[in-house]
Design a protein around this motif. Structure first.
Motif, PDB file in Angstrom:
ATOM      1  N   TYR A  28       0.832  -1.197   0.000  1.00  0.00           N
ATOM      2  CA  TYR A  28       0.000   0.000   0.000  1.00  0.00           C
ATOM      3  C   TYR A  28       0.869   1.250   0.000  1.00  0.00           C
ATOM      4  N   VAL A  29       1.919   1.243   0.813  1.00  0.00           N
ATOM      5  CA  VAL A  29       2.850   2.375   0.872  1.00  0.00           C
ATOM      6  C   VAL A  29       3.547   2.545  -0.474  1.00  0.00           C
ATOM      7  N   GLU A  30       3.958   1.446  -1.074  1.00  0.00           N
ATOM      8  CA  GLU A  30       4.605   1.513  -2.389  1.00  0.00           C
ATOM      9  C   GLU A  30       3.669   2.120  -3.428  1.00  0.00           C
ATOM     10  N   ASP A  31       2.402   1.700  -3.412  1.00  0.00           N
ATOM     11  CA  ASP A  31       1.419   2.246  -4.351  1.00  0.00           C
ATOM     12  C   ASP A  31       1.263   3.752  -4.161  1.00  0.00           C
ATOM     13  N   ILE A  32       1.174   4.196  -2.921  1.00  0.00           N
ATOM     14  CA  ILE A  32       1.025   5.631  -2.654  1.00  0.00           C
ATOM     15  C   ILE A  32       2.268   6.387  -3.105  1.00  0.00           C
ATOM     16  N   CYS A  33       3.451   5.819  -2.870  1.00  0.00           N
ATOM     17  CA  CYS A  33       4.694   6.465  -3.320  1.00  0.00           C
ATOM     18  C   CYS A  33       4.720   6.608  -4.839  1.00  0.00           C
ATOM     19  N   GLU A  34       4.273   5.577  -5.542  1.00  0.00           N
ATOM     20  CA  GLU A  34       4.175   5.671  -7.004  1.00  0.00           C
ATOM     21  C   GLU A  34       3.183   6.762  -7.402  1.00  0.00           C
ATOM     22  N   ASN A  35       2.041   6.805  -6.714  1.00  0.00           N
ATOM     23  CA  ASN A  35       1.030   7.810  -7.017  1.00  0.00           C
ATOM     24  C   ASN A  35       1.557   9.223  -6.798  1.00  0.00           C
ATOM     25  N   MET A  36       2.499   9.385  -5.849  1.00  0.00           N
ATOM     26  CA  MET A  36       3.067  10.716  -5.584  1.00  0.00           C
ATOM     27  C   MET A  36       3.809  11.261  -6.794  1.00  0.00           C
ATOM     28  N   GLN A  37       4.283  10.359  -7.670  1.00  0.00           N
ATOM     29  CA  GLN A  37       5.003  10.777  -8.869  1.00  0.00           C
ATOM     30  C   GLN A  37       4.053  11.115 -10.019  1.00  0.00           C
ATOM     31  N   LEU A  38       2.811  10.673  -9.904  1.00  0.00           N
ATOM     32  CA  LEU A  38       1.896  10.762 -11.040  1.00  0.00           C
ATOM     33  C   LEU A  38       0.683  11.659 -10.839  1.00  0.00           C
ATOM     34  N   PHE A  39       0.271  11.860  -9.575  1.00  0.00           N
ATOM     35  CA  PHE A  39      -1.010  12.525  -9.325  1.00  0.00           C
ATOM     36  C   PHE A  39      -0.857  13.677  -8.345  1.00  0.00           C
ATOM     37  N   PRO A  40      -1.796  14.638  -8.384  1.00  0.00           N
ATOM     38  CA  PRO A  40      -1.799  15.694  -7.367  1.00  0.00           C
ATOM     39  C   PRO A  40      -2.141  15.104  -6.001  1.00  0.00           C
ATOM     40  N   LYS A  41      -1.822  15.858  -4.934  1.00  0.00           N
ATOM     41  CA  LYS A  41      -1.956  15.312  -3.579  1.00  0.00           C
ATOM     42  C   LYS A  41      -3.372  14.867  -3.224  1.00  0.00           C
ATOM     43  N   GLU A  42      -4.390  15.487  -3.796  1.00  0.00           N
ATOM     44  CA  GLU A  42      -5.762  15.084  -3.459  1.00  0.00           C
ATOM     45  C   GLU A  42      -6.127  13.715  -4.062  1.00  0.00           C
ATOM     46  N   ASP A  43      -5.304  13.217  -4.997  1.00  0.00           N
ATOM     47  CA  ASP A  43      -5.578  11.925  -5.623  1.00  0.00           C
ATOM     48  C   ASP A  43      -4.574  10.840  -5.237  1.00  0.00           C
ATOM     49  N   LEU A  44      -3.758  11.080  -4.224  1.00  0.00           N
ATOM     50  CA  LEU A  44      -2.728  10.109  -3.858  1.00  0.00           C
ATOM     51  C   LEU A  44      -3.305   8.771  -3.421  1.00  0.00           C
ATOM     52  N   LEU A  45      -4.388   8.776  -2.677  1.00  0.00           N
ATOM     53  CA  LEU A  45      -4.959   7.529  -2.173  1.00  0.00           C
ATOM     54  C   LEU A  45      -5.775   6.785  -3.232  1.00  0.00           C
ATOM     55  N   THR A  46      -6.373   7.509  -4.146  1.00  0.00           N
ATOM     56  CA  THR A  46      -7.197   6.862  -5.161  1.00  0.00           C
ATOM     57  C   THR A  46      -6.414   6.569  -6.433  1.00  0.00           C
ATOM     58  N   GLY A  47      -5.392   7.358  -6.718  1.00  0.00           N
ATOM     59  CA  GLY A  47      -4.598   7.151  -7.925  1.00  0.00           C
ATOM     60  C   GLY A  47      -5.469   7.167  -9.160  1.00  0.00           C
ATOM     61  N   ASP A  48      -5.302   6.156  -9.989  1.00  0.00           N
ATOM     62  CA  ASP A  48      -6.094   6.085 -11.215  1.00  0.00           C
ATOM     63  C   ASP A  48      -7.294   5.140 -11.072  1.00  0.00           C
ATOM     64  N   GLN A  49      -7.639   4.799  -9.847  1.00  0.00           N
ATOM     65  CA  GLN A  49      -8.719   3.841  -9.620  1.00  0.00           C
ATOM     66  C   GLN A  49     -10.106   4.446  -9.726  1.00  0.00           C
ATOM     67  N   LEU A  50     -10.247   5.736  -9.490  1.00  0.00           N
ATOM     68  CA  LEU A  50     -11.562   6.371  -9.558  1.00  0.00           C
ATOM     69  C   LEU A  50     -11.618   7.366 -10.701  1.00  0.00           C
ATOM     70  N   MET A  51     -12.798   7.482 -11.284  1.00  0.00           N
ATOM     71  CA  MET A  51     -13.036   8.431 -12.371  1.00  0.00           C
ATOM     72  C   MET A  51     -13.982   9.499 -11.828  1.00  0.00           C
ATOM     73  N   PHE A  52     -13.626  10.765 -11.990  1.00  0.00           N
ATOM     74  CA  PHE A  52     -14.400  11.828 -11.362  1.00  0.00           C
ATOM     75  C   PHE A  52     -15.221  12.666 -12.332  1.00  0.00           C
ATOM     76  N   GLU A  53     -14.646  13.067 -13.427  1.00  0.00           N
ATOM     77  CA  GLU A  53     -15.296  14.063 -14.273  1.00  0.00           C
ATOM     78  C   GLU A  53     -15.426  13.569 -15.708  1.00  0.00           C
ATOM     79  N   TYR A  54     -16.628  13.579 -16.251  1.00  0.00           N
ATOM     80  CA  TYR A  54     -16.863  13.226 -17.641  1.00  0.00           C
ATOM     81  C   TYR A  54     -16.359  14.359 -18.514  1.00  0.00           C
ATOM     82  N   ASN A  55     -15.409  14.055 -19.394  1.00  0.00           N
ATOM     83  CA  ASN A  55     -14.847  15.057 -20.287  1.00  0.00           C
ATOM     84  C   ASN A  55     -14.836  14.481 -21.702  1.00  0.00           C
TER      85      ASN A  55
END
Length: 104
Positions: free
Chosen positions: A34-61
Motif C-alpha cells: 500500500y505504501v509503495e502504491d502511494i509512493c508511485e502515485n506521488m510521482q503521477l497525481f496531485p496530492k488530493e488523488d494520492l490515495l485513489t490514484g487512477d482507480q476512480l473516475m471523477f469528471e466526464y470530459n
C-alpha cells in the motif's frame, strides 16, 4: 464503431460506478504494498488523488475521451502473437530475459 458513436456519457458513468465499487470493496493488501502504491502515485497525481490514484473516475470530459478515441487506429495498433509454433523462428532476442521475438 467507437469513433462513429463518439464519447457516451452513459458508458462513462457505468464504468465509473464499476470502478468505484472495486475501489470501495477491494481486498486488503499488505501495508508495505500500500505504501509503495502511494509512493508511485506521488510521482503521477496531485496530492488530493494520492490515495485513489487512477482507480476512480471523477469528471466526464468528452473532449479527452474523443482525443483518446482518435488515437485508436490500425496504424497505432500493436499486435502481439504468442505461439509455440514460432519457437526458434524469431531472430531477435530481448536483452534482460533472453526472450526471442520478431518485428514486422
Amino acid at each position: 464503431m467507437l469513433q462513429t458513436l463518439g464519447p457516451q456519457q452513459r458508458i462513462y458513468e457505468e464504468i465509473q460506478r464499476i470502478e468505484a465499487n472495486e475501489f470501495h470493496y477491494q481486498e486488503q493488501i499488505d501495508p508495505i504494498e500500500y505504501v509503495e502504491d502511494i509512493c508511485e502515485n506521488m510521482q503521477l497525481f496531485p496530492k488530493e488523488d494520492l490515495l485513489t490514484g487512477d482507480q476512480l473516475m471523477f469528471e466526464y470530459n468528452p473532449e479527452v475521451i474523443g482525443a483518446a478515441l482518435s488515437l485508436l487506429t490500425p496504424e497505432n495498433a500493436n499486435l502481439m502473437l504468442l505461439s509455440p509454433e514460432h519457437e526458434g523462428l524469431c531472430p531477435l532476442r530481448e536483452k534482460w530475459f533472453g526472450t526471442q521475438y520478431s518485428v514486422e
